[in-house]
Design an enzyme around this catalytic site. Structure first.
Site, short mmCIF file in Angstrom:
data_model
loop_
_atom_site.label_atom_id
_atom_site.label_comp_id
_atom_site.label_asym_id
_atom_site.label_seq_id
_atom_site.Cartn_x
_atom_site.Cartn_y
_atom_site.Cartn_z
N HIS A 122 1.76 -0.99 -11.91
CA HIS A 122 3.18 -1.01 -11.14
C HIS A 122 3.93 -1.85 -11.76
O HIS A 122 3.21 -2.40 -12.45
CB HIS A 122 2.64 -1.36 -9.97
CG HIS A 122 4.02 -1.07 -9.12
ND1 HIS A 122 5.26 -1.70 -8.99
CD2 HIS A 122 4.24 -0.38 -8.56
CE1 HIS A 122 6.31 -1.25 -8.11
NE2 HIS A 122 5.32 -0.56 -7.81
N ASP A 199 -2.80 -7.70 -7.48
CA ASP A 199 -1.76 -7.38 -6.58
C ASP A 199 -2.27 -6.28 -5.44
O ASP A 199 -3.11 -5.28 -5.91
CB ASP A 199 -0.76 -6.04 -7.62
CG ASP A 199 0.17 -5.38 -7.18
OD1 ASP A 199 0.01 -6.14 -5.56
OD2 ASP A 199 0.58 -4.23 -7.70
N GLN A 202 -2.01 -2.23 -2.73
CA GLN A 202 -2.50 -1.33 -1.69
C GLN A 202 -3.89 -0.84 -1.53
O GLN A 202 -4.19 0.19 -1.37
CB GLN A 202 -2.05 -0.30 -3.68
CG GLN A 202 -0.68 0.39 -3.28
CD GLN A 202 -0.03 1.00 -2.99
OE1 GLN A 202 -0.88 1.94 -1.81
NE2 GLN A 202 1.47 1.58 -3.11
N LYS A 225 3.54 -2.17 3.87
CA LYS A 225 2.99 -1.24 3.71
C LYS A 225 1.05 -1.37 4.37
O LYS A 225 1.11 -0.25 3.88
CB LYS A 225 2.30 -1.03 1.97
CG LYS A 225 3.76 -0.67 0.99
CD LYS A 225 2.94 -1.14 -0.21
CE LYS A 225 3.76 -0.57 -1.47
NZ LYS A 225 5.28 0.40 -1.81
N CYS A 363 6.89 4.26 -9.86
CA CYS A 363 6.99 2.70 -10.86
C CYS A 363 6.10 2.54 -11.63
O CYS A 363 5.17 1.51 -11.64
CB CYS A 363 7.00 1.67 -9.80
SG CYS A 363 8.71 2.38 -8.50
N1 C6P Z 1 4.45 0.87 -4.45
C1 C6P Z 1 5.16 3.24 -3.66
O1 C6P Z 1 3.74 3.10 -4.80
P1 C6P Z 1 6.96 -4.02 -3.30
O2 C6P Z 1 8.46 -3.31 -2.89
O3 C6P Z 1 7.91 -5.30 -3.74
O4 C6P Z 1 7.01 -3.52 -1.38
O5 C6P Z 1 5.60 -3.15 -3.90
C2 C6P Z 1 5.86 -3.48 -5.34
C3 C6P Z 1 4.44 -2.81 -5.54
C4 C6P Z 1 3.77 -3.50 -6.50
N2 C6P Z 1 2.02 -3.25 -6.83
C5 C6P Z 1 2.19 -2.32 -5.99
C6 C6P Z 1 0.03 -1.71 -6.16
C7 C6P Z 1 2.75 -1.01 -5.71
O6 C6P Z 1 2.17 -0.11 -5.42
C8 C6P Z 1 4.28 -1.61 -5.36
C9 C6P Z 1 5.26 -0.65 -4.44
C10 C6P Z 1 5.22 2.23 -3.79
O7 C6P Z 1 5.57 4.59 -3.59
C11 C6P Z 1 6.44 1.84 -4.43
S1 C6P Z 1 7.15 2.09 -6.00
#
Ligand code: C6P
Length: 404
Positions: A122, A199, A202, A225, A363
């Site tokens: 990401h 990270d 997910q 999430k 992203c």
């Molecule tokens: N993905 C999507 O896939 P935040 O925005 O800080 O809560 O999370 C960022 C982020 C970081 N790592 C991974 C693997 C992610 O999937 C995400 C967020 C969302 O729809 C929004 S791009």
């Protein structure tokens, strides 16, 4: 017994309609819906406890502080950290990674030092390192992947050099659903004396995560999430690492004493928590973690696995269907394109049928470049989704396909 009807009743939004159609919410990778207990925790605390934490001698402040620190303990237990000193509250995964990138690069890296990331990361696992690269001349190395969406482990092993200072890798891909073998990847990095930031944005909502079992040095995730509120997240770090790193931001709360000559910093975890924290958010996050714990992370994983298997099989029957991400270990995310239909057109028309999916690059533009596409349609499932909703999705895709 996984009582899906009862679970769905906990989420009032799931019974609303959009465009006169029942909502089919399949955008859980972006954010999840909130159970009643989470929303009620927010209103209850504002109505009956609200006061700033760690500051006041008065009753409410102490009660708010107790709730906030109890939430830290809930998070600790949920990911099995050794100590609450290792749980830093942030605004979310993005802030957690930026915090770590900034503090780690400042204190542990010099020009020419290397960080390893992967092709499927990401942007929030890439751009913070690029910012540090521009400031400090550090180098970013990339783990390649195969066409199924699995990281090439032999190539990963070849990337280490005496300049490697950190590996930053996602546990589960938000586009491909790939569950990366992070435990093995961490062991490999440790064999080179290199720490790993995982990270977990997910993974935490979908599977049991044990940071000690993984032996992760750092682990980031977002509350929103995992059925919690927006604006709150977590950075886990091993205490021995966090002790070594400098603060990320300066301000109240993170200090021990301040004079114009010298400031000394507070102990962990407060050293990394400048300013008033989102203490209402942390209470609600703890409620969300209690909620999924009560259902059982293994039960959630099993339910979502069944849904994903069913959806993969069902979607593959659709003419012109191309699915991106067929890793052996796959989470509940399905990215696809159908024929020449643009992802945005597919997403917009599905929306008219009441089906919420995400479209675009998610992203992860470097991943899109690797796949040779601009974007995908993505359906991502949560603990409340049903096979009937997958049937509605499949019928919706077929209907849109016929229109083209
Ligand atoms: N993905 C999507 O896939 P935040 O925005 O800080 O809560 O999370 C960022 C982020 C970081 N790592 C991974 C693997 C992610 O999937 C995400 C967020 C969302 O729809 C929004 S791009």
């Amino acid at each position: 017994m996984y009582d899906i009807s009862k679970i769905r009743e906990d989420f009032p939004i799931l019974s609303r309609e959009v465009y006169g159609k029942p909502l089919v919410y399949l955008d859980n990778g972006a954010t999840t819906q909130k159970p009643r207990s989470v929303v009620e925790a927010i209103t209850n605390e504002y109505y009956s406890v609200n006061a700033n934490v760690h500051r006041g001698v008065h009753f409410l402040s102490q009660q708010a502080t107790e709730l906030h620190e109890a939430s830290r303990e809930t998070v600790r237990r949920f990911i099995n950290a050794r100590s609450t000193n290792e749980i830093i509250f942030t605004r979310g995964t993005t802030e957690s990674i930026n915090l770590l990138a900034s503090s780690f690069a400042e204190s542990q890296m010099q020009a020419g030092d290397e960080v390893i990331v992967s092709t499927m990361e990401h942007h929030s696992d890439i751009v913070p390192w690029q910012l540090q690269a521009a400031k400090r001349g550090i180098v970013i190395k990339v783990i390649p992947m195969n066409d199924k969406g699995e990281l090439l482990q032999d190539a990963y092993k070849q990337l280490f050099s005496e300049k490697t200072k950190l590996v930053c890798v996602m546990h589960v891909s938000n586009v491909l659903g790939t569950v990366n073998p992070v435990k093995e990847m961490i062991a490999e990095a440790h064999a080179h004396g290199v720490p790993v930031l995982v990270d977990g944005a997910q993974s935490v909502p979908h599977m049991k995560v044990d940071v000690q079992d993984l032996d992760a040095d750092f682990f980031a995730f977002s509350g929103h999430k995992v059925y919690g509120p927006t604006g709150v997240g977590v950075l886990y770090g091993k205490e021995e690492w966090l002790d070594k790193l400098p603060p990320y931001q300066g301000g109240g709360e993170m200090i021990q004493s301040v004079s114009f000559e010298k400031t000394t910093f507070n102990e962990l975890p407060f050293k990394f928590e400048a300013g008033t924290p989102d203490y209402i958010g942390t209470t609600a996050l703890a409620k969300a973690l209690d909620y999924v714990t009560a259902i059982g992370m293994d039960q959630i994983a099993a339910h979502e696995h069944e849904l994903t298997q069913y959806a993969m099989q069902r979607l593959k029957q659709i003419e012109g269907m191309r699915i991106f991400g067929e890793a052996e270990h796959k989470s509940s995310v399905i990215s696809f394109l159908v024929g020449n239909i643009h992802h945005l057109d597919m997403g917009t028309l599905l929306d008219r049928l009441g089906i919420a999916v995400r479209t675009g690059h998610h992203c992860a533009q470097p991943l899109m470049q690797r796949l040779g596409i601009e974007g995908t349609v993505r359906a991502s499932f949560g603990l409340y989704n049903t096979k009937e909703e997958i049937d509605i999705l499949a019928a919706g895709i077929e209907r849109v396909s016929r229109m083209f």
